[in-house]
Write a protein that holds these residues in place. Structure first.
Motif, short mmCIF file in Angstrom:
data_model
loop_
_atom_site.label_atom_id
_atom_site.label_comp_id
_atom_site.label_asym_id
_atom_site.label_seq_id
_atom_site.Cartn_x
_atom_site.Cartn_y
_atom_site.Cartn_z
N SER A 107 0.86 -1.18 0.00
CA SER A 107 0.00 0.00 0.00
C SER A 107 0.89 1.24 0.00
N ILE A 108 0.33 2.33 -0.47
CA ILE A 108 1.02 3.62 -0.42
C ILE A 108 0.07 4.62 0.22
N GLY A 109 0.55 5.30 1.24
CA GLY A 109 -0.27 6.31 1.90
C GLY A 109 0.45 7.64 1.95
N ILE A 110 -0.32 8.71 1.93
CA ILE A 110 0.26 10.05 1.98
C ILE A 110 -0.44 10.86 3.06
N GLY B 36 -9.45 11.12 -1.93
CA GLY B 36 -8.05 11.53 -2.13
C GLY B 36 -7.90 13.02 -2.35
N TYR B 37 -8.90 13.77 -1.86
CA TYR B 37 -8.96 15.20 -2.14
C TYR B 37 -8.50 16.03 -0.94
N VAL B 38 -7.68 17.04 -1.21
CA VAL B 38 -7.12 17.90 -0.16
C VAL B 38 -7.60 19.33 -0.35
N ARG B 39 -8.10 19.94 0.72
CA ARG B 39 -8.50 21.35 0.70
C ARG B 39 -7.79 22.13 1.79
N ASN C 294 -6.81 17.13 -6.11
CA ASN C 294 -7.05 15.69 -6.02
C ASN C 294 -5.72 14.97 -6.11
N LEU C 295 -5.07 14.86 -4.94
CA LEU C 295 -3.74 14.29 -4.87
C LEU C 295 -3.76 12.81 -5.26
N GLY C 296 -4.80 12.12 -4.81
CA GLY C 296 -4.91 10.69 -5.12
C GLY C 296 -4.93 10.45 -6.62
#
Ligand SMILES: [Zn+2]
Length: 303
Positions: A62-65, A76-79, A90-92
């Motif tokens: 798995s890869i997580g951020i 996977g969205y960052v605000r 949408n970093l994902g």
């Protein structure tokens, strides 16, 4: 092997974590500013760890951020990652398009909470109190992150404690974050030092009255945050992390003094045994990166 990336305001940490929870690779990069640069930094970090681990990005379990801001993990969205210059990203999807692998995106404090829980070998319930530029907590209950019904769990920096206090960035007045955080200190203590809070502690040690007052308020605010976490969720352990945790025993000592003064005047507070629940995150432990690695699929039984 799992891969975790922690995108911070100035640096990005990335680790590979094996099935027993041990960090096998670690790299540190400078974080670029703005959405495009943040994506490039994350990709560079993933490729570097993949290279060191001798596998393709698709070869990780798995890869997580972990990233600051309001994160919709499912999308996977960052605000509102203000310090990164990211307003909406949408970093994902951006990483999936470039590398052809799925990644799990999580708020950095939540990721750090999970990383600290497993990294410190905790087994019951824990709150990770991030004392950095801001003040927030991540909760881990029975090995899993508790984000709350709508993601607001642990936002204790915005509990107002002083109706006459400073106006907070959130629009309320006297939030805990206005005294118990790096930004709270910066508001009332100007310093050219690279580490302004450390400079504050040194000025206080040297006898500066105003520095002593601000330092005492900081400790009082952190202690109040610990009390809130225990009274609200009765967590077994409160781990102090974040940029200010680098002050180490000096910060912890101040906070423990406040807790013991409360216990001396309140049998109720004494019964909570707050001091015995508090510990510092180990100084060089990359909690958020390790947590990001685990959040893609939480390990069970890792200690
Ligand atoms: Zn606030």
């Amino acid at each position: 092997v799992r891969l975790g990336v922690d995108i911070g305001g100035t640096k990005t940490d990335a680790v590979a974590v094996d099935s027993t929870g041990v960090t096998t690779q670690r790299v540190r990069l400078v974080t670029g500013f703005g959405s495009r640069e943040v994506v490039e930094t994350a990709i560079a970090a993933i490729l570097k760890i993949a290279d060191l681990s001798g596998v393709d990005p698709g070869g990780f379990e798995s890869i997580g951020i972990g990233i600051p801001g309001m994160v919709d993990s499912a999308a996977g969205y960052v605000r509102h990652a203000v310090n990164l210059g990211v307003d909406g990203l949408n970093l994902g999807d951006a990483i999936a398009e470039r590398l052809g692998v799925g990644v799990r995106v999580e708020n950095d404090v939540s990721a750090a909470a999970l990383g600290a829980y497993y990294g410190l070998g905790l087994t019951s319930s824990m709150a990770y109190l991030n004392v950095g530029t801001g003040l927030a907590a991540g909760l881990v209950i029975n090995g899993e992150l508790w984000r709350g019904a709508r993601g607001a769990a642990g936002e204790i920096g915005h509990i107002p404690v002083d109706p006459n206090g400073a106006l907070c960035g959130c629009g309320q007045r006297g939030c805990l974050e206005t005294v118990a955080s790096g930004s709270g200190v910066a508001r009332v203590w100007t310093s050219a030092d690279q580490y302004p809070v450390r400079a504050l502690f040194e000025a206080a040690d040297a006898g500066d009255t105003r520095a002593r007052e601000i330092r005492a308020k900081l400790a009082g605010g952190v202690a109040a945050a610990i009390r809130v976490l225990v009274l609200n969720a009765d967590v077994e352990t409160v781990v102090i992390g974040g940029g200010l945790s680098h002050l180490g025993e000096r910060l912890l000592g101040d906070v423990l003094d406040v807790l013991s003064s409360w216990s001396a005047t309140s049998p109720f507070v004494a019964s909570l045994e707050l001091a015995s629940r508090v510990q510092l995150v180990p100084n060089d432990f990359p909690a958020a990166a390790v947590g990001a690695a685990l959040v893609g699929g939480t390990l069970s039984g890792v200690a």
